[in-house]
Write a protein that holds these residues in place. Structure first.
Motif, PDB file in Angstrom:
ATOM      1  N   ARG A  29      18.968  58.060  52.133  1.00  0.00           N
ATOM      2  CA  ARG A  29      17.697  58.747  51.927  1.00  0.00           C
ATOM      3  C   ARG A  29      16.633  58.320  52.931  1.00  0.00           C
ATOM      4  NH1 ARG A  29      15.615  57.149  46.864  1.00  0.00           N
ATOM      5  NH2 ARG A  29      13.834  56.175  47.815  1.00  0.00           N
ATOM      6  N   LYS A  30      16.542  57.029  53.186  1.00  0.00           N
ATOM      7  CA  LYS A  30      15.528  56.538  54.127  1.00  0.00           C
ATOM      8  C   LYS A  30      16.084  56.341  55.531  1.00  0.00           C
ATOM      9  CE  LYS A  30      12.740  54.370  50.568  1.00  0.00           C
ATOM     10  NZ  LYS A  30      12.217  53.135  50.002  1.00  0.00           N
ATOM     11  N   LEU A  31      17.393  56.265  55.659  1.00  0.00           N
ATOM     12  CA  LEU A  31      18.003  56.024  56.969  1.00  0.00           C
ATOM     13  C   LEU A  31      18.150  57.298  57.796  1.00  0.00           C
ATOM     14  CD1 LEU A  31      20.850  53.462  56.204  1.00  0.00           C
ATOM     15  CD2 LEU A  31      18.762  53.080  57.509  1.00  0.00           C
ATOM     16  N   ILE A  32      18.457  58.407  57.134  1.00  0.00           N
ATOM     17  CA  ILE A  32      18.644  59.685  57.827  1.00  0.00           C
ATOM     18  C   ILE A  32      17.652  60.673  57.225  1.00  0.00           C
ATOM     19  CG2 ILE A  32      20.283  61.510  58.434  1.00  0.00           C
ATOM     20  CD1 ILE A  32      22.548  59.502  57.821  1.00  0.00           C
ATOM     21  N   GLU A  33      16.584  60.910  57.926  1.00  0.00           N
ATOM     22  CA  GLU A  33      15.521  61.764  57.390  1.00  0.00           C
ATOM     23  C   GLU A  33      15.891  63.240  57.372  1.00  0.00           C
ATOM     24  OE1 GLU A  33      11.692  60.944  59.086  1.00  0.00           O
ATOM     25  OE2 GLU A  33      11.948  58.787  58.841  1.00  0.00           O
ATOM     26  N   ASP A  34      16.631  63.703  58.388  1.00  0.00           N
ATOM     27  CA  ASP A  34      17.025  65.102  58.451  1.00  0.00           C
ATOM     28  C   ASP A  34      18.030  65.396  57.332  1.00  0.00           C
ATOM     29  OD1 ASP A  34      17.235  67.754  59.657  1.00  0.00           O
ATOM     30  OD2 ASP A  34      19.255  67.102  60.263  1.00  0.00           O
ATOM     31  N   GLN A  35      17.654  66.300  56.422  1.00  0.00           N
ATOM     32  CA  GLN A  35      18.478  66.572  55.247  1.00  0.00           C
ATOM     33  C   GLN A  35      19.841  67.159  55.604  1.00  0.00           C
ATOM     34  OE1 GLN A  35      16.222  68.977  52.526  1.00  0.00           O
ATOM     35  NE2 GLN A  35      14.988  67.254  51.830  1.00  0.00           N
ATOM     36  N   LYS A  36      19.897  68.000  56.619  1.00  0.00           N
ATOM     37  CA  LYS A  36      21.173  68.609  57.007  1.00  0.00           C
ATOM     38  C   LYS A  36      22.131  67.546  57.537  1.00  0.00           C
ATOM     39  CE  LYS A  36      19.493  73.229  58.014  1.00  0.00           C
ATOM     40  NZ  LYS A  36      19.299  74.274  59.022  1.00  0.00           N
ATOM     41  N   THR A  37      21.623  66.651  58.356  1.00  0.00           N
ATOM     42  CA  THR A  37      22.465  65.586  58.893  1.00  0.00           C
ATOM     43  C   THR A  37      22.891  64.630  57.783  1.00  0.00           C
ATOM     44  OG1 THR A  37      21.303  65.747  61.009  1.00  0.00           O
ATOM     45  CG2 THR A  37      22.606  63.757  60.628  1.00  0.00           C
ATOM     46  N   ARG A  38      21.961  64.283  56.907  1.00  0.00           N
ATOM     47  CA  ARG A  38      22.276  63.413  55.773  1.00  0.00           C
ATOM     48  C   ARG A  38      23.346  64.059  54.897  1.00  0.00           C
ATOM     49  NH1 ARG A  38      18.127  62.934  51.402  1.00  0.00           N
ATOM     50  NH2 ARG A  38      16.778  63.362  53.143  1.00  0.00           N
ATOM     51  N   PHE A  39      23.223  65.371  54.669  1.00  0.00           N
ATOM     52  CA  PHE A  39      24.217  66.105  53.888  1.00  0.00           C
ATOM     53  C   PHE A  39      25.591  66.001  54.546  1.00  0.00           C
ATOM     54  CE2 PHE A  39      26.673  69.864  52.867  1.00  0.00           C
ATOM     55  CZ  PHE A  39      26.502  69.998  51.500  1.00  0.00           C
ATOM     56  N   LYS A  40      25.642  66.209  55.855  1.00  0.00           N
ATOM     57  CA  LYS A  40      26.915  66.169  56.579  1.00  0.00           C
ATOM     58  C   LYS A  40      27.544  64.775  56.535  1.00  0.00           C
ATOM     59  CE  LYS A  40      25.599  69.818  59.809  1.00  0.00           C
ATOM     60  NZ  LYS A  40      25.231  70.099  61.214  1.00  0.00           N
ATOM     61  N   VAL A  41      26.733  63.758  56.744  1.00  0.00           N
ATOM     62  CA  VAL A  41      27.252  62.383  56.713  1.00  0.00           C
ATOM     63  C   VAL A  41      27.781  62.041  55.326  1.00  0.00           C
ATOM     64  CG1 VAL A  41      26.619  59.943  56.929  1.00  0.00           C
ATOM     65  CG2 VAL A  41      25.814  61.583  58.634  1.00  0.00           C
ATOM     66  N   ALA A  42      27.014  62.380  54.303  1.00  0.00           N
ATOM     67  CA  ALA A  42      27.447  62.099  52.925  1.00  0.00           C
ATOM     68  C   ALA A  42      28.709  62.884  52.582  1.00  0.00           C
ATOM     69  CB  ALA A  42      26.324  62.429  51.943  1.00  0.00           C
ATOM     70  N   LEU A  43      28.815  64.120  53.060  1.00  0.00           N
ATOM     71  CA  LEU A  43      29.991  64.936  52.805  1.00  0.00           C
ATOM     72  C   LEU A  43      31.233  64.367  53.498  1.00  0.00           C
ATOM     73  CD1 LEU A  43      31.022  67.486  51.391  1.00  0.00           C
ATOM     74  CD2 LEU A  43      30.485  68.756  53.484  1.00  0.00           C
ATOM     75  N   VAL A  44      31.072  63.960  54.752  1.00  0.00           N
ATOM     76  CA  VAL A  44      32.206  63.353  55.474  1.00  0.00           C
ATOM     77  C   VAL A  44      32.665  62.091  54.756  1.00  0.00           C
ATOM     78  CG1 VAL A  44      32.859  62.160  57.616  1.00  0.00           C
ATOM     79  CG2 VAL A  44      31.684  64.362  57.730  1.00  0.00           C
ATOM     80  N   LEU A  45      31.720  61.261  54.343  1.00  0.00           N
ATOM     81  CA  LEU A  45      32.078  60.055  53.593  1.00  0.00           C
ATOM     82  C   LEU A  45      32.803  60.397  52.298  1.00  0.00           C
ATOM     83  CD1 LEU A  45      29.073  57.703  54.168  1.00  0.00           C
ATOM     84  CD2 LEU A  45      31.451  56.989  54.136  1.00  0.00           C
ATOM     85  N   ALA A  46      32.316  61.389  51.588  1.00  0.00           N
ATOM     86  CA  ALA A  46      32.931  61.766  50.319  1.00  0.00           C
ATOM     87  C   ALA A  46      34.365  62.256  50.518  1.00  0.00           C
ATOM     88  CB  ALA A  46      32.100  62.842  49.623  1.00  0.00           C
ATOM     89  N   ILE A  47      34.583  63.094  51.504  1.00  0.00           N
ATOM     90  CA  ILE A  47      35.913  63.655  51.725  1.00  0.00           C
ATOM     91  C   ILE A  47      36.894  62.595  52.233  1.00  0.00           C
ATOM     92  CG2 ILE A  47      37.246  65.270  53.150  1.00  0.00           C
ATOM     93  CD1 ILE A  47      34.748  67.141  52.982  1.00  0.00           C
ATOM     94  N   THR A  48      36.453  61.790  53.182  1.00  0.00           N
ATOM     95  CA  THR A  48      37.384  60.824  53.786  1.00  0.00           C
ATOM     96  C   THR A  48      37.649  59.615  52.902  1.00  0.00           C
ATOM     97  OG1 THR A  48      35.578  59.788  55.022  1.00  0.00           O
ATOM     98  CG2 THR A  48      36.870  61.479  56.163  1.00  0.00           C
ATOM     99  N   THR A  49      36.751  59.330  51.975  1.00  0.00           N
ATOM    100  CA  THR A  49      36.952  58.139  51.134  1.00  0.00           C
ATOM    101  C   THR A  49      37.267  58.490  49.680  1.00  0.00           C
ATOM    102  OG1 THR A  49      34.575  57.863  50.685  1.00  0.00           O
ATOM    103  CG2 THR A  49      35.467  56.737  52.624  1.00  0.00           C
ATOM    104  N   LEU A  50      37.680  59.714  49.432  1.00  0.00           N
ATOM    105  CA  LEU A  50      38.124  60.096  48.081  1.00  0.00           C
ATOM    106  C   LEU A  50      39.205  59.122  47.620  1.00  0.00           C
ATOM    107  CD1 LEU A  50      38.574  63.980  48.289  1.00  0.00           C
ATOM    108  CD2 LEU A  50      37.100  62.772  46.707  1.00  0.00           C
ATOM    109  N   PRO A  51      39.303  58.874  46.330  1.00  0.00           N
ATOM    110  CA  PRO A  51      40.371  57.998  45.835  1.00  0.00           C
ATOM    111  C   PRO A  51      41.711  58.745  45.794  1.00  0.00           C
ATOM    112  CG  PRO A  51      39.038  58.756  44.014  1.00  0.00           C
ATOM    113  CD  PRO A  51      38.375  59.260  45.272  1.00  0.00           C
ATOM    114  N   TRP A  52      42.285  58.949  46.962  1.00  0.00           N
ATOM    115  CA  TRP A  52      43.539  59.686  47.078  1.00  0.00           C
ATOM    116  C   TRP A  52      44.673  59.011  46.312  1.00  0.00           C
ATOM    117  CZ3 TRP A  52      42.823  64.401  48.635  1.00  0.00           C
ATOM    118  CH2 TRP A  52      41.775  64.693  49.510  1.00  0.00           C
ATOM    119  N   THR A  53      44.519  57.718  46.015  1.00  0.00           N
ATOM    120  CA  THR A  53      45.567  56.999  45.272  1.00  0.00           C
ATOM    121  C   THR A  53      45.754  57.575  43.870  1.00  0.00           C
ATOM    122  OG1 THR A  53      43.902  55.360  44.640  1.00  0.00           O
ATOM    123  CG2 THR A  53      45.348  54.803  46.491  1.00  0.00           C
ATOM    124  N   PHE A  54      44.769  58.291  43.336  1.00  0.00           N
ATOM    125  CA  PHE A  54      44.936  58.927  42.036  1.00  0.00           C
ATOM    126  C   PHE A  54      46.125  59.889  42.047  1.00  0.00           C
ATOM    127  CE2 PHE A  54      40.181  58.798  40.542  1.00  0.00           C
ATOM    128  CZ  PHE A  54      40.209  57.418  40.599  1.00  0.00           C
TER     129      PHE A  54
END
Length: 166
Positions: free
Chosen positions: A133-158
């Motif tokens: 929230r405070k590190l990446i002010e641009d909402q679109k970029t923050r959205f993209k970074v959070a989305l990449v993190l979410a997809i790549t770090t999903l608990p695939w072991t489930f």
């Protein structure tokens, strides 16, 4: 007599000592790689933000929130399994699929995939709303970074069949 009732599912074992130490270390390494890759891929460098600063300000939150999100998904799976017979009246085949082999029953695969996606949703939410929230002010970029993190770090072991490991 079915023996699968005494076998811990692989997605539950990752939260038990001493395996949790390996899980935490593995998650930290993967999260670190993704945070560094996102920094470069989305060109987050600025006069006030270099990689070292960005990494220091984000990695612990990314790591802990990611683990919390994985735990939420696993807790829902565990509750579904525990309540499965008594409350939800799920069949033995479905419960076996949830705990032992998700590919043996279509509904088990759907349930496990839904819990995996739920964890991904929380990874995204925690990172978008709290970590960056405070590190990446641009909402679109923050959205993209959070989305990449979410997809790549999903608990695939489930989605890994426990039978592969026993």
């Amino acid at each position: 007599m079915k023996v699968y009732n005494v076998i811990f599912p692989i997605w539950l074992i990752i939260f038990l000592p001493p395996v949790i130490i390996v899980t935490l270390i593995g998650n930290f390494l993967i999260d670190s790689l993704v945070v560094v890759a996102c920094f470069h891929a989305f060109r987050l460098a600025s006069p006030s933000m270099d990689l070292k600063t960005f990494y220091k300000k984000s990695i612990v939150k990314v790591w802990l929130f990611g683990f919390l999100a994985d735990f939420i998904g696993a807790a829902l799976l565990l509750l579904t399994g525990l309540a499965g017979e008594a409350v939800l009246q799920l069949s033995d085949d479905l419960l076996e699929g949830i705990f032992y082999d998700p590919y043996s029953h279509p509904a088990a695969l759907v349930i496990l995939f839904a819990c995996t996606l739920l964890s991904g949703f929380f990874i995204f939410l925690f990172n978008y709303r709290l970590t960056f929230r405070k590190l990446i002010e641009d909402q679109k970029t923050r959205f993209k970074v959070a989305l990449v993190l979410a997809i790549t770090t999903l608990p695939w072991t489930f989605l890994l069949p426990t039978k592969w490991f026993y």
